[in-house]
Scaffold this motif. Sequence first.
Motif, PDB file in Angstrom:
ATOM      1  N   SER A   5      16.924 -15.010   3.357  1.00  0.00           N
ATOM      2  CA  SER A   5      16.756 -13.557   3.337  1.00  0.00           C
ATOM      3  C   SER A   5      15.289 -13.259   3.094  1.00  0.00           C
ATOM      4  O   SER A   5      14.658 -13.875   2.227  1.00  0.00           O
ATOM      5  N   TYR A   6      14.736 -12.316   3.865  1.00  0.00           N
ATOM      6  CA  TYR A   6      13.326 -11.968   3.687  1.00  0.00           C
ATOM      7  C   TYR A   6      13.081 -10.543   4.147  1.00  0.00           C
ATOM      8  O   TYR A   6      13.854  -9.955   4.910  1.00  0.00           O
ATOM      9  N   PHE A   7      12.003  -9.973   3.665  1.00  0.00           N
ATOM     10  CA  PHE A   7      11.477  -8.687   4.125  1.00  0.00           C
ATOM     11  C   PHE A   7       9.990  -8.878   4.311  1.00  0.00           C
ATOM     12  O   PHE A   7       9.319  -9.440   3.451  1.00  0.00           O
ATOM     13  N   LEU A   8       9.472  -8.437   5.454  1.00  0.00           N
ATOM     14  CA  LEU A   8       8.034  -8.545   5.663  1.00  0.00           C
ATOM     15  C   LEU A   8       7.471  -7.257   6.234  1.00  0.00           C
ATOM     16  O   LEU A   8       8.146  -6.518   6.947  1.00  0.00           O
ATOM     17  N   SER A   9       6.240  -6.990   5.854  1.00  0.00           N
ATOM     18  CA  SER A   9       5.482  -5.858   6.363  1.00  0.00           C
ATOM     19  C   SER A   9       4.043  -6.332   6.456  1.00  0.00           C
ATOM     20  O   SER A   9       3.346  -6.417   5.450  1.00  0.00           O
ATOM     21  N   VAL A  10       3.622  -6.702   7.668  1.00  0.00           N
ATOM     22  CA  VAL A  10       2.318  -7.339   7.852  1.00  0.00           C
ATOM     23  C   VAL A  10       1.643  -6.855   9.130  1.00  0.00           C
ATOM     24  O   VAL A  10       2.292  -6.351  10.036  1.00  0.00           O
ATOM     25  N   ASP A  11       0.324  -7.038   9.172  1.00  0.00           N
ATOM     26  CA  ASP A  11      -0.395  -6.904  10.435  1.00  0.00           C
ATOM     27  C   ASP A  11      -0.165  -8.232  11.135  1.00  0.00           C
ATOM     28  O   ASP A  11      -0.720  -9.255  10.758  1.00  0.00           O
ATOM     29  N   ALA A  12       0.693  -8.224  12.119  1.00  0.00           N
ATOM     30  CA  ALA A  12       1.152  -9.466  12.740  1.00  0.00           C
ATOM     31  C   ALA A  12       0.405  -9.789  14.017  1.00  0.00           C
ATOM     32  O   ALA A  12       0.900 -10.502  14.865  1.00  0.00           O
ATOM     33  N   SER A  55       0.847  -1.186   0.000  1.00  0.00           N
ATOM     34  CA  SER A  55       0.000   0.000   0.000  1.00  0.00           C
ATOM     35  C   SER A  55       0.885   1.240   0.000  1.00  0.00           C
ATOM     36  O   SER A  55       2.025   1.209   0.451  1.00  0.00           O
ATOM     37  N   PHE A  56       0.326   2.324  -0.528  1.00  0.00           N
ATOM     38  CA  PHE A  56       1.101   3.550  -0.624  1.00  0.00           C
ATOM     39  C   PHE A  56       1.433   4.118   0.757  1.00  0.00           C
ATOM     40  O   PHE A  56       2.514   4.664   0.949  1.00  0.00           O
ATOM     41  N   ASP A  57       0.531   3.962   1.724  1.00  0.00           N
ATOM     42  CA  ASP A  57       0.800   4.501   3.059  1.00  0.00           C
ATOM     43  C   ASP A  57       1.441   3.477   3.997  1.00  0.00           C
ATOM     44  O   ASP A  57       1.821   3.806   5.107  1.00  0.00           O
ATOM     45  N   GLY A  58       1.557   2.218   3.569  1.00  0.00           N
ATOM     46  CA  GLY A  58       2.180   1.177   4.387  1.00  0.00           C
ATOM     47  C   GLY A  58       1.257   0.545   5.402  1.00  0.00           C
ATOM     48  O   GLY A  58       1.557  -0.502   5.950  1.00  0.00           O
ATOM     49  N   LYS A  59       0.104   1.144   5.673  1.00  0.00           N
ATOM     50  CA  LYS A  59      -0.791   0.648   6.709  1.00  0.00           C
ATOM     51  C   LYS A  59      -1.568  -0.587   6.280  1.00  0.00           C
ATOM     52  O   LYS A  59      -2.064  -1.323   7.120  1.00  0.00           O
ATOM     53  N   GLN A  60      -1.680  -0.818   4.973  1.00  0.00           N
ATOM     54  CA  GLN A  60      -2.394  -1.988   4.479  1.00  0.00           C
ATOM     55  C   GLN A  60      -1.439  -3.023   3.887  1.00  0.00           C
ATOM     56  O   GLN A  60      -1.868  -3.957   3.223  1.00  0.00           O
ATOM     57  N   ASN A  61      -0.150  -2.862   4.123  1.00  0.00           N
ATOM     58  CA  ASN A  61       0.817  -3.843   3.634  1.00  0.00           C
ATOM     59  C   ASN A  61       0.511  -5.216   4.216  1.00  0.00           C
ATOM     60  O   ASN A  61       0.291  -5.353   5.414  1.00  0.00           O
ATOM     61  N   GLN A  62       0.494  -6.212   3.371  1.00  0.00           N
ATOM     62  CA  GLN A  62       0.465  -7.615   3.765  1.00  0.00           C
ATOM     63  C   GLN A  62       1.416  -8.302   2.803  1.00  0.00           C
ATOM     64  O   GLN A  62       1.000  -8.832   1.786  1.00  0.00           O
ATOM     65  N   LEU A  63       2.697  -8.227   3.110  1.00  0.00           N
ATOM     66  CA  LEU A  63       3.661  -8.773   2.170  1.00  0.00           C
ATOM     67  C   LEU A  63       4.836  -9.420   2.873  1.00  0.00           C
ATOM     68  O   LEU A  63       5.270  -8.981   3.929  1.00  0.00           O
TER      69      LEU A  63
END
Length: 185
Positions: free
Chosen positions: A102-109, A85-93
Amino acid sequence: MNRNLRVFAVLLFSVITSAAQAVANYTFSYTWSQGDIITGSFIGNAVGNVINDLTNISFALDGVAVAGPIYSAGDDAGLVPAVASFDGKQNQLVFFNNDFTSYFLSVDAGNVYGPPGTNLFGVHVKGVGDACDNYTGNASPGFTCTGFIGSTTRWTVSAVPEPSSALLIFAGLGLFVWCRRNTGS
């Protein structure tokens, strides 16, 4: 030049600009509270605030790129597709290499690393290091996530205009201007 041609030019310009914006290349970055920076890119389809259908993913931590094909999922289990998401608040990745070293995550955990609504940004790049931030600052026991995001904006994602898209937009704009000049309006 008649009114119909002018209307056609306006419609053509609208279609061209819409098509140019549908699927695009994006760059992203995130700066952790301790100063580490992840950068990367992907191709996706923007719909409002979210970007779906993520492909051609790459990322680097502090300038060290993760090699090989990068895969994506929307959760740790790989059960849903990734969404940015553009604002990062809806990222689920979750972006990861083939052996998950190696990993990168941005999630509602929520319920995994903290209370529901705990938005987590985490990274581990083999040979470079790892970092973790979350909005609450309270990760679950056994998981260290000392960084606190709070209201600080550290996530950015933006579209990268492609030369062919820009040419289409300028061609449509040129046709529109030509029609305006030739109709005397």
